[in-house]
Enzyme design. Structure first.
Site, PDB file in Angstrom:
ATOM      1  N   GLY A  10      41.183  55.048  34.972  1.00 22.96           N
ATOM      2  CA  GLY A  10      41.536  53.701  34.495  1.00 22.96           C
ATOM      3  C   GLY A  10      40.297  52.923  34.087  1.00 22.96           C
ATOM      4  O   GLY A  10      39.169  53.420  34.173  1.00 22.96           O
ATOM      5  N   PHE A  11      40.533  51.707  33.666  1.00 22.87           N
ATOM      6  CA  PHE A  11      39.431  50.837  33.224  1.00 22.87           C
ATOM      7  C   PHE A  11      38.439  50.610  34.374  1.00 22.87           C
ATOM      8  O   PHE A  11      37.273  51.014  34.302  1.00 22.87           O
ATOM      9  CB  PHE A  11      40.037  49.525  32.698  1.00 22.87           C
ATOM     10  CG  PHE A  11      39.077  48.395  32.543  1.00 22.87           C
ATOM     11  CD1 PHE A  11      37.915  48.539  31.775  1.00 22.87           C
ATOM     12  CD2 PHE A  11      39.324  47.166  33.152  1.00 22.87           C
ATOM     13  CE1 PHE A  11      37.029  47.482  31.631  1.00 22.87           C
ATOM     14  CE2 PHE A  11      38.443  46.110  33.001  1.00 22.87           C
ATOM     15  CZ  PHE A  11      37.298  46.271  32.249  1.00 22.87           C
ATOM     16  N   VAL A  57      49.234  59.518  43.364  1.00 21.58           N
ATOM     17  CA  VAL A  57      48.865  59.165  44.745  1.00 21.58           C
ATOM     18  C   VAL A  57      50.043  58.695  45.593  1.00 21.58           C
ATOM     19  O   VAL A  57      49.877  58.432  46.784  1.00 21.58           O
ATOM     20  CB  VAL A  57      47.727  58.111  44.812  1.00 21.58           C
ATOM     21  CG1 VAL A  57      46.443  58.674  44.271  1.00 21.58           C
ATOM     22  CG2 VAL A  57      48.113  56.826  44.119  1.00 21.58           C
ATOM     23  N   SER A  75      46.831  51.858  39.891  1.00 23.62           N
ATOM     24  CA  SER A  75      48.005  50.986  39.663  1.00 23.62           C
ATOM     25  C   SER A  75      48.050  50.578  38.204  1.00 23.62           C
ATOM     26  O   SER A  75      47.002  50.345  37.604  1.00 23.62           O
ATOM     27  CB  SER A  75      47.923  49.695  40.495  1.00 23.62           C
ATOM     28  OG  SER A  75      49.037  48.862  40.204  1.00 23.62           O
ATOM     29  N   GLY A 102      46.171  56.907  54.820  1.00 24.24           N
ATOM     30  CA  GLY A 102      46.338  58.076  55.692  1.00 24.24           C
ATOM     31  C   GLY A 102      45.188  59.051  55.495  1.00 24.24           C
ATOM     32  O   GLY A 102      44.648  59.623  56.454  1.00 24.24           O
ATOM     33  N   TYR A 145      54.287  43.628  40.794  1.00 21.69           N
ATOM     34  CA  TYR A 145      52.841  43.820  40.969  1.00 21.69           C
ATOM     35  C   TYR A 145      52.332  42.971  42.131  1.00 21.69           C
ATOM     36  O   TYR A 145      51.631  43.462  43.020  1.00 21.69           O
ATOM     37  CB  TYR A 145      52.130  43.427  39.675  1.00 21.69           C
ATOM     38  CG  TYR A 145      50.638  43.678  39.678  1.00 21.69           C
ATOM     39  CD1 TYR A 145      50.139  44.975  39.536  1.00 21.69           C
ATOM     40  CD2 TYR A 145      49.728  42.633  39.814  1.00 21.69           C
ATOM     41  CE1 TYR A 145      48.767  45.211  39.523  1.00 21.69           C
ATOM     42  CE2 TYR A 145      48.360  42.866  39.796  1.00 21.69           C
ATOM     43  CZ  TYR A 145      47.881  44.149  39.652  1.00 21.69           C
ATOM     44  OH  TYR A 145      46.524  44.383  39.631  1.00 21.69           O
ATOM     45  N   ARG A 186      46.692  42.877  27.706  1.00 21.46           N
ATOM     46  CA  ARG A 186      45.966  41.773  28.333  1.00 21.46           C
ATOM     47  C   ARG A 186      45.245  40.961  27.272  1.00 21.46           C
ATOM     48  O   ARG A 186      44.953  41.435  26.173  1.00 21.46           O
ATOM     49  CB  ARG A 186      45.023  42.308  29.410  1.00 21.46           C
ATOM     50  CG  ARG A 186      45.815  42.649  30.655  1.00 21.46           C
ATOM     51  CD  ARG A 186      44.970  43.122  31.780  1.00 21.46           C
ATOM     52  NE  ARG A 186      44.586  44.514  31.605  1.00 21.46           N
ATOM     53  CZ  ARG A 186      43.999  45.228  32.555  1.00 21.46           C
ATOM     54  NH1 ARG A 186      43.712  44.683  33.713  1.00 21.46           N
ATOM     55  NH2 ARG A 186      43.695  46.485  32.341  1.00 21.46           N
TER      56      ARG A 186
HETATM   57  N1  UDP Z   1      48.090  35.803  26.802  1.00 20.30           N
HETATM   58  C1  UDP Z   1      48.192  35.283  25.523  1.00 20.30           C
HETATM   59  N2  UDP Z   1      48.308  36.149  24.475  1.00 20.30           N
HETATM   60  C2  UDP Z   1      48.336  37.494  24.611  1.00 20.30           C
HETATM   61  C3  UDP Z   1      48.210  38.037  25.916  1.00 20.30           C
HETATM   62  C4  UDP Z   1      48.105  37.164  26.988  1.00 20.30           C
HETATM   63  O1  UDP Z   1      48.165  34.056  25.319  1.00 20.30           O
HETATM   64  O2  UDP Z   1      48.467  38.210  23.594  1.00 20.30           O
HETATM   65  C5  UDP Z   1      47.940  34.879  27.933  1.00 20.30           C
HETATM   66  C6  UDP Z   1      48.922  35.123  29.074  1.00 20.30           C
HETATM   67  O3  UDP Z   1      50.113  34.404  28.854  1.00 20.30           O
HETATM   68  C7  UDP Z   1      48.151  34.591  30.262  1.00 20.30           C
HETATM   69  C8  UDP Z   1      46.687  34.865  29.902  1.00 20.30           C
HETATM   70  O4  UDP Z   1      46.658  35.081  28.496  1.00 20.30           O
HETATM   71  O5  UDP Z   1      48.333  33.199  30.399  1.00 20.30           O
HETATM   72  C9  UDP Z   1      46.105  36.090  30.596  1.00 20.30           C
HETATM   73  O6  UDP Z   1      47.005  37.138  30.402  1.00 20.30           O
HETATM   74  P1  UDP Z   1      46.683  38.644  30.818  1.00 20.30           P
HETATM   75  O7  UDP Z   1      47.862  39.457  30.442  1.00 20.30           O
HETATM   76  O8  UDP Z   1      45.367  39.041  30.267  1.00 20.30           O
HETATM   77  O9  UDP Z   1      46.485  38.644  32.403  1.00 20.30           O
HETATM   78  P2  UDP Z   1      47.142  37.849  33.619  1.00 20.30           P
HETATM   79  O10 UDP Z   1      46.045  36.982  34.100  1.00 20.30           O
HETATM   80  O11 UDP Z   1      48.320  37.019  33.156  1.00 20.30           O
HETATM   81  O12 UDP Z   1      47.525  38.909  34.557  1.00 20.30           O
END
Ligand code: UDP
Length: 310
Positions: A10-11, A57, A75, A102, A145, A186
């Site tokens: 993952g990242f 896992v 995750s 464990g 989550y 994200r």
């Molecule tokens: N967001 C947005 N445009 C996008 C993706 C996310 O405006 O294309 C907003 C989202 O609604 C949130 C913030 O950016 O308020 C961060 O979203 P992200 O999914 O990166 O992570 P989160 O902190 O919500 O888990």
């Protein structure tokens, strides 16, 4: 030391592998590759101190030989991923954490849980301190989550108290950097991808909601310090420098030189309004604070997206 990393492809997991390898440790990396990508660790193929095992896992983990550390980072981590994979997200936070604990108990290894600022939900306390219990909707779409991470913390503390496992809990706030998937949903990778393609940046809601973005190299250093400390209580790791989503969009337009427009889309359900870590505990107990500014970190991330052709 010999360390097992779950979510190694993952990242965050892949950057952790790189960091621990650079310190001379040996790594066994586990990943089922549902959201991770081999591409993130392909540069480690053939490394004499790195071994990769494709494994889920949530199933029993068998590892031969000694282990000094178990870093549980597996995750789905992006809202669109955990909305798409709700059961897997709950399973990896619950059963996956149980299996990884464990294993740590069996091997006498130190355990680190990748927890999240999502344990605070849509917070009523700002900035968020570790003593705050949070404001989470258990049955909302993000609950899978948030509750998985909260259960993971409870399980980690139960293993610490009942089985005397040496445990650490990192509450990780929004982190960004090279290797993020352009389409992971994200905000940072989405805005960078859109800006580079000349497409409109999709600002959810009015864009007044805030996040505090930490560059991955800073985060990994904080995780290493937590691992090598004796701090059992949860520790916030993140960059306290807070921005609105609109400010982030403008910064990315500026840095990419993009002429993309901004379009507003519907705010996802239960999207936290504000988020900022109080990092006093990390400063006091780990001597850690982030050093990379948002501008500097975004420049490196944009360069990575350009190089990878993301
Ligand atoms: N967001 C947005 N445009 C996008 C993706 C996310 O405006 O294309 C907003 C989202 O609604 C949130 C913030 O950016 O308020 C961060 O979203 P992200 O999914 O990166 O992570 P989160 O902190 O919500 O888990």
């Amino acid at each position: 030391m010999r360390i097992l990393v779950t979510g190694a492809a993952g990242f965050l997991g892949s950057h952790l592998c790189d960091f621990f390898l650079s310190k001379g440790h040996e790594i066994v990396g586990l990943d089922n590759l549902i959201t991770g990508s081999i591409r993130n660790i392909e540069h480690l193929a053939g490394h004499e101190r790195f071994k990769f095992v494709k494994h889920d896992v949530t199933e029993y983990i068998f590892i031969s030989g000694p282990l000094d550390g178990v870093l549980h980072f597996a995750s789905p981590a992006s809202p669109i991923d955990y909305l798409d994979l709700p059961i897997q997200t709950l399973k990896v936070g619950a059963m996956g954490t149980h299996k990884a604990l464990g294993l740590a108990k069996e091997k006498g290894a130190r355990f680190v849980l990748a927890s999240s600022s999502e344990v605070y939900g849509d917070p009523a306390v700002h900035p968020q301190v570790e003593s705050y219990w949070g404001h989470v909707n258990p049955i909302g779409p993000r609950g899978v989550y948030d509750e998985a991470k909260r259960f993971g913390e409870a399980m980690t503390f139960a293993y610490h108290r009942f089985h005397a496992v040496d445990t650490r809990i990192a509450r990780i706030f929004n982190t960004y950097g090279p290797r993020m998937r352009a389409r992971d949903g994200r905000v940072v990778p989405t805005f960078i991808r859109q800006a580079l393609a000349g497409e409109p940046l999709t600002v959810f809601g009015d864009g007044a909601q805030t996040r505090s973005f930490c560059y991955v190299a800073d985060l990994v250093e904080g995780l290493y310090r937590l691992f090598t400390s004796d701090t059992v209580e949860p520790v916030n790791l993140g960059n306290p420098s807070e921005r609105t989503v609109l400010e982030l969009a403008r910064e990315i337009l500026d840095l990419t030189g993009s002429g993309s427009a901004l379009v507003h889309e519907q705010l996802p359900e239960d999207d936290p309004r504000i988020r900022q870590p109080d990092i006093s505990r990390a400063k006091d107990l780990l001597g850690w604070e982030p050093g990379v500014s948002l501008r500097e970190g975004l420049e490196k991330t944009i360069k990575d997206f350009r190089t990878r052709g993301e």
